[in-house]
Design an enzyme around this catalytic site. Structure first.
Site, mmCIF file in Angstrom:
data_model
loop_
_atom_site.group_PDB
_atom_site.id
_atom_site.type_symbol
_atom_site.label_atom_id
_atom_site.label_comp_id
_atom_site.label_asym_id
_atom_site.label_seq_id
_atom_site.Cartn_x
_atom_site.Cartn_y
_atom_site.Cartn_z
ATOM 1 N N LYS A 1 -7.151 -0.194 -10.126
ATOM 2 C CA LYS A 1 -7.894 -0.938 -9.099
ATOM 3 C C LYS A 1 -9.111 -0.136 -8.661
ATOM 4 C CE LYS A 1 -7.257 -2.702 -4.379
ATOM 5 N NZ LYS A 1 -7.789 -1.673 -3.493
ATOM 6 N N THR B 1 -4.972 3.010 -7.578
ATOM 7 C CA THR B 1 -6.318 2.885 -6.996
ATOM 8 C C THR B 1 -7.154 4.086 -7.431
ATOM 9 O OG1 THR B 1 -5.468 1.644 -5.145
ATOM 10 C CG2 THR B 1 -7.602 2.703 -4.819
ATOM 11 N N SER C 1 0.823 -1.213 0.000
ATOM 12 C CA SER C 1 0.000 0.000 0.000
ATOM 13 C C SER C 1 0.859 1.266 0.000
ATOM 14 C CB SER C 1 -0.902 0.012 1.238
ATOM 15 O OG SER C 1 -1.480 1.286 1.409
ATOM 16 N N TYR D 1 -1.773 5.992 -4.559
ATOM 17 C CA TYR D 1 -2.772 7.052 -4.551
ATOM 18 C C TYR D 1 -2.082 8.265 -5.127
ATOM 19 C CZ TYR D 1 -5.940 4.552 -1.393
ATOM 20 O OH TYR D 1 -6.822 3.657 -0.849
ATOM 21 N N HIS E 1 -13.076 -1.745 -3.065
ATOM 22 C CA HIS E 1 -12.232 -1.292 -1.963
ATOM 23 C C HIS E 1 -12.659 -1.945 -0.651
ATOM 24 C CE1 HIS E 1 -9.297 2.169 -1.279
ATOM 25 N NE2 HIS E 1 -9.422 1.658 -0.065
HETATM 26 C C1 LIG Z 1 -7.860 -1.853 6.484
HETATM 27 C C2 LIG Z 1 -7.849 -1.726 4.993
HETATM 28 C C3 LIG Z 1 -6.985 -0.824 4.412
HETATM 29 C C4 LIG Z 1 -6.959 -0.699 3.024
HETATM 30 N N1 LIG Z 1 -6.046 0.124 2.473
HETATM 31 C C5 LIG Z 1 -5.970 0.210 1.127
HETATM 32 C C6 LIG Z 1 -4.974 0.996 0.530
HETATM 33 O O1 LIG Z 1 -4.135 1.601 1.181
HETATM 34 N N2 LIG Z 1 -4.970 1.068 -0.812
HETATM 35 C C7 LIG Z 1 -5.873 0.389 -1.601
HETATM 36 O O2 LIG Z 1 -5.834 0.481 -2.815
HETATM 37 N N3 LIG Z 1 -6.807 -0.391 -1.043
HETATM 38 C C8 LIG Z 1 -6.870 -0.503 0.289
HETATM 39 N N4 LIG Z 1 -7.811 -1.330 0.848
HETATM 40 C C9 LIG Z 1 -8.683 -2.153 -0.022
HETATM 41 C C10 LIG Z 1 -8.039 -3.507 -0.314
HETATM 42 O O3 LIG Z 1 -6.959 -3.364 -1.204
HETATM 43 C C11 LIG Z 1 -9.021 -4.488 -0.977
HETATM 44 O O4 LIG Z 1 -9.627 -3.872 -2.078
HETATM 45 C C12 LIG Z 1 -10.106 -5.005 -0.016
HETATM 46 O O5 LIG Z 1 -9.615 -5.129 1.281
HETATM 47 C C13 LIG Z 1 -10.626 -6.356 -0.514
HETATM 48 O O6 LIG Z 1 -11.674 -6.787 0.276
HETATM 49 P P1 LIG Z 1 -11.532 -7.837 1.490
HETATM 50 O O7 LIG Z 1 -10.964 -7.072 2.648
HETATM 51 O O8 LIG Z 1 -12.920 -8.285 1.691
HETATM 52 O O9 LIG Z 1 -10.603 -8.955 1.019
HETATM 53 C C14 LIG Z 1 -7.848 -1.471 2.223
HETATM 54 C C15 LIG Z 1 -8.718 -2.363 2.829
HETATM 55 C C16 LIG Z 1 -8.725 -2.510 4.205
HETATM 56 C C17 LIG Z 1 -9.654 -3.523 4.807
HETATM 57 C C1 LIG Z 2 -6.220 7.508 3.939
HETATM 58 C C2 LIG Z 2 -6.249 6.025 4.244
HETATM 59 C C3 LIG Z 2 -6.340 5.205 3.018
HETATM 60 C C4 LIG Z 2 -6.231 3.742 3.298
HETATM 61 C C5 LIG Z 2 -7.316 3.005 2.635
HETATM 62 O O1 LIG Z 2 -7.367 2.922 1.448
HETATM 63 C C6 LIG Z 2 -8.371 2.420 3.396
HETATM 64 O O2 LIG Z 2 -8.391 2.571 4.625
HETATM 65 O O3 LIG Z 2 -9.257 1.792 2.797
#
Ligand SMILES: Cc1cc2nc3c(=O)[nH]c(=O)nc-3n(C[C@H](O)[C@H](O)[C@H](O)COP(=O)(O)O)c2cc1C
Ligand SMILES: CCCCC(=O)C(=O)O
Length: 450
Positions: free
Chosen positions: A229, A157, A108, A131, A253
């Site tokens: 994404k 993303t 990330s 991002y 997401h």
């Molecule tokens: C705690 C958390 C933080 C995330 N942070 C990011 C991130 O920094 N960048 C991003 O593109 N997606 C982020 N996502 C989305 C994940 O990449 C992904 O799309 C998602 O978790 C998939 O669903 P799942 O948790 O049901 O497997 C985040 C998801 C969670 C749960």
């Molecule tokens: C500013 C935090 C972004 C992280 C993220 O993508 C998430 O928490 O889903």
């Protein structure tokens, strides 16, 4: 001592026990009423398997490759922020687990460990999630650092021009931890006392003017392949292919951005068909079982990304926990393939899955449950405006009872703010942009293949 988990869902409870509430809520939560959060997982249950028998499954081969990088199974690690809130070793532990399981980790943009620390920790194949910062030079420098440090692709993303409304984070006043990657580049501090500092951080730094044209900028700063994404529609899938991306990630997401987006598994096929094999389609959202992975592959995904279960594994048992999560999913996928008559991934076809018959009666808008997203759903179905009548609108009444004039104003303002956010997250800068194709009813769903 808590019993050893036997499936990835059991890691969630272990994580809940060890994590401070603020962090657990951040990891587990979704946007607004969390409809999509529930649906991402539940939609898998509406898809049934059609196994074939009397096929030699004495040797199962799950290996595949993504952008030419060979991995042991089509199960990869999704980019998720702030792994040090889950475990002191943070993303380094996650990367080492990815290497041990012979899979790809997407790091990330919001990682606690630096790009360099992760790169030097192990030999896992790594992609870098981006991002785009309002200050383009900050993003460009990070992309170039990732490239120099052997990351193999950029995962841009595109579903977060703003952060979704995560109400647990608002209540908990979620912190925005320092990010070492940005040291010397920009300050990550936000100066608000109330609400989610993360949301404030995103609002301050994420470039919400980012659009298709900007892919040219990204290509001008890196030679790495670019995946986008956060695609949920055939319209955007086609645009992405035309724009020359090297891959698409179907994702909402983890249901943390726009509530009421469809379960990702229910739109995977729409995207796959639009892409027509021109670039790989990767899938994420709600994958908790090997059967989920199998279903996503049957509907055309090249591989899946796993988000929350990886974090829960990390929180519960560090690097070993992440490895356990990946290995459990791999073992379950292997068993599913054996019991479905698929000795390798090429055997998994569309005819191995079917949508369960039946479903809910379509209820699109019932005036008693007002939320910004409801307004967004009604407008494209032909309503020029939503008339709010005190008599049948409970929220106004409650607002009045709770805080008199200010309460009513709050209710209206909340709806306005939610609608504004829903428009931002749906790519609609004005009401004219909201069209019938921005919503899907149960009726539409019955008339599509899935
Ligand atoms: C705690 C958390 C933080 C995330 N942070 C990011 C991130 O920094 N960048 C991003 O593109 N997606 C982020 N996502 C989305 C994940 O990449 C992904 O799309 C998602 O978790 C998939 O669903 P799942 O948790 O049901 O497997 C985040 C998801 C969670 C749960
Ligand atoms: C500013 C935090 C972004 C992280 C993220 O993508 C998430 O928490 O889903």
């Amino acid at each position: 001592m808590a019993p050893e988990p036997v499936n990835v869902k059991e890691f969630q409870e272990l994580a809940r026990q060890v994590l401070p509430k603020m962090y657990y809520d951040y990891y587990a939560g979704g946007a607004e009423d969390q409809n999509s959060l529930k649906d991402n997982v539940e939609a898998f249950q509406r898809i049934k398997l059609r196994p074939r028998v009397l096929i030699d499954v004495s040797r199962i081969d799950m290996s595949t490759s993504v952008l030419g990088y060979k991995i042991s199974a089509p199960i990869m690690i999704a980019p998720t922020a702030y792994h040090q809130l889950a475990h002191p070793e943070g993303e380094v532990a996650t990367a080492r687990a990815a290497a041990a399981s012979d899979t790809i980790m997407v790091l990330s943009y919001m990682s606690n460990c630096t790009v360099e620390e992760v790169a030097s920790s192990c030999n896992a194949v790594r992609f870098y999630q981006l991002y785009v910062n309002k200050r383009r030079d900050v993003s460009a420098q990070l992309v170039q650092r990732a490239e120099r440090n052997g990351f193999k692709a950029i995962v841009l993303t595109v579903d977060a021009p703003r952060l979704g409304r995560r109400e647990a984070d608002i209540r908990n006043k979620m912190v925005a931890p320092e990010l070492k990657n940005f040291e010397g580049l920009m300050s990550t501090e936000v100066d608000i006392d109330d609400g989610s500092k993360l949301e404030a951080f995103a609002r301050k730094t994420f470039d919400d003017s980012l659009c298709w044209e900007d892919l040219k900028w990204l290509r001008s700063v890196t030679n790495l392949p670019i995946l986008i994404k956060g695609v949920l529609t055939h319209e955007d899938a086609r645009k992405a292919v035309e724009a020359g991306v090297h891959g698409i990630v179907v994702s909402n997401h983890g249901a943390r951005q726009l509530d009421h987006t469809p379960a990702t598994i229910s739109v995977l096929e729409e995207v796959v068909q639009a892409v027509g094999g021109k670039v790989p389609v990767i899938f994420d959202g709600g994958v908790r079982r090997g059967t989920d992975v199998f279903k996503a592959l049957a509907l055309g995904a090249q591989a899946v990304l796993v988000g929350r279960p990886v974090i829960y594994g990390l929180a519960a048992m560090g690097q070993n926990g992440v490895k356990s999560v990946i290995e459990m999913l791999k073992n379950e996928l292997e068993l599913t393939m054996a019991l479905s008559g698929c000795p390798n991934l090429k055997h998994i076809t569309r005819s191995h899955v079917v949508q369960a018959v039946g479903g809910k009666v379509p209820v699109l808008f019932d005036g008693a449950v007002p939320a910004g997203t409801d307004v967004l759903k009604v407008l494209p179905l032909g309503a020029p405006a939503v008339l709010l009548k005190t008599a049948d609108w409970e929220a106004i009444f409650y607002g009045l009872a709770a805080m008199e004039q200010n309460g009513v104003k709050s209710v209206i303002e909340m709806l306005k703010n939610e609608l504004e956010l829903d428009m931002a997250l749906s790519g609609c800068p004005s009401l004219k942009h909201i069209t019938r194709s921005h919503v899907m009813t149960e009726h539409d769903r019955f008339h599509s293949k899935l």
